[in-house]
Design an enzyme around this catalytic site. Structure first.
Site, PDB file in Angstrom:
ATOM      1  N   VAL A  55      42.042  36.563  30.320  1.00 14.88           N
ATOM      2  CA  VAL A  55      41.547  37.897  29.964  1.00 14.88           C
ATOM      3  C   VAL A  55      42.556  39.005  30.263  1.00 14.88           C
ATOM      4  O   VAL A  55      42.344  40.145  29.846  1.00 14.88           O
ATOM      5  CB  VAL A  55      40.222  38.221  30.693  1.00 14.88           C
ATOM      6  CG1 VAL A  55      39.144  37.214  30.321  1.00 14.88           C
ATOM      7  CG2 VAL A  55      40.418  38.283  32.207  1.00 14.88           C
ATOM      8  N   TYR A 145      41.651  43.770  46.209  1.00 13.30           N
ATOM      9  CA  TYR A 145      40.381  43.303  45.666  1.00 13.30           C
ATOM     10  C   TYR A 145      39.335  44.418  45.653  1.00 13.30           C
ATOM     11  O   TYR A 145      38.706  44.694  44.626  1.00 13.30           O
ATOM     12  CB  TYR A 145      39.876  42.119  46.497  1.00 13.30           C
ATOM     13  CG  TYR A 145      38.573  41.538  46.003  1.00 13.30           C
ATOM     14  CD1 TYR A 145      38.530  40.744  44.863  1.00 13.30           C
ATOM     15  CD2 TYR A 145      37.377  41.781  46.683  1.00 13.30           C
ATOM     16  CE1 TYR A 145      37.342  40.207  44.409  1.00 13.30           C
ATOM     17  CE2 TYR A 145      36.186  41.242  46.240  1.00 13.30           C
ATOM     18  CZ  TYR A 145      36.168  40.458  45.101  1.00 13.30           C
ATOM     19  OH  TYR A 145      34.974  39.938  44.651  1.00 13.30           O
ATOM     20  N   THR A 180      28.849  30.046  47.416  1.00  8.83           N
ATOM     21  CA  THR A 180      29.634  29.242  46.488  1.00  8.83           C
ATOM     22  C   THR A 180      30.382  28.161  47.270  1.00  8.83           C
ATOM     23  O   THR A 180      30.520  28.229  48.490  1.00  8.83           O
ATOM     24  CB  THR A 180      30.657  30.107  45.739  1.00  8.83           C
ATOM     25  OG1 THR A 180      31.596  30.657  46.686  1.00  8.83           O
ATOM     26  CG2 THR A 180      29.974  31.237  44.984  1.00  8.83           C
TER      27      THR A 180
END
Length: 248
Positions: A55, A145, A180
């Site tokens: 992307v 981030y 996760t």
């Protein structure tokens, strides 16, 4: 033909894959996008259209949109989920590391949204950008981030303000700590315990819980919701994210 067509980026694993699966279960056709072509091929089989694109590369983003339109004929939803994490102190964050985070987390959202806008104008569709609570409240080791995710939130409101003229809704989801495989692999027991202490619901979230909020925002049930920043974090954002265990 499915009634609704969605593109989900970063769909080879985690929140992106959970979102793609949920949308398919709700009757949508989904284009799954990820630069990890090998993993994407495994998970996309019998699920949707696998598009192994990056992307952050403009030409690949344009191809992503073209391939989706050729396969499905329309685009109703874009979920900008692709992202990378790089946690380091400010002094240890080189410009190369900074750009690696920004080109995916921020540039990718801009490029994908811009490329999909003509199709979303035609369908009066929606965009859901995935940010993070790290963009809402500062913490250690997240200069790149956290800044990228804060920028995604402002970009969401810019997009909502401008694209609303075309009937396109744009919202942002900010996940908190999510259970996760990666998180459980890198979080020590001390960090896990500290998160549980700081989160009012006393637990990590799940990928499916995040996916359900994303799916709601893409649906007609959210037809008058746009420009919103929604934390899905068990109340964590209200308590802050500067955990002592994360500073060591």
């Amino acid at each position: 033909m499915p009634q609704r067509i969605a593109i989900v980026t970063g769909a080879a694993r985690g929140i992106g894959l959970a979102t793609a699966r949920l949308l398919v279960s709700q009757g949508a056709g989904v284009a799954l996008v990820d630069r990890d072509a090998e993993e994407l091929a495994k998970v996309a089989e019998n699920l949707g259209l696998a598009l192994p694109y990056d992307v952050s590369v403009p030409d690949q983003v344009e191809q992503m949109v073209d391939d989706t339109l050729k396969h499905f004929g329309r685009i109703d939803t874009l979920v900008n989920n692709a992202g990378v994490a790089d946690f380091a102190p400010i002094e240890g964050t080189t410009f190369e590391r900074w750009r690696r985070v920004m080109e995916t987390n921020l540039d990718g959202v801009f490029l994908c949204s811009q490329a999909a806008t003509p199709a979303l104008r035609a369908s009066k569709g929606s965009i859901v950008n995935i940010a993070s609570i790290s963009g809402l409240r500062a913490s250690t080791l997240r200069v790149a981030y956290g800044t990228s995710k804060a920028a995604v939130m402002h970009l969401t409101q810019q997009q909502a303000s401008e694209l609303g003229e075309y009937g396109i809704r744009v919202n942002c989801v900010c996940p908190g700590p999510v259970r996760t495989k990666l998180a459980m692999a890198v979080h020590s027991q001390e960090i896990i315990d500290a998160y549980h202490d700081a989160i009012p619901l006393n637990r990590y979230g799940t990928e499916d819980e995040i996916a359900r909020v994303i799916a709601f925002l893409t649906s007609d049930d959210a037809s008058y919701v746009t420009g919103q920043i929604i934390s899905v974090d068990g109340g964590f954002q209200s308590t802050g994210i500067g955990l002592p265990a994360l500073r060591q």
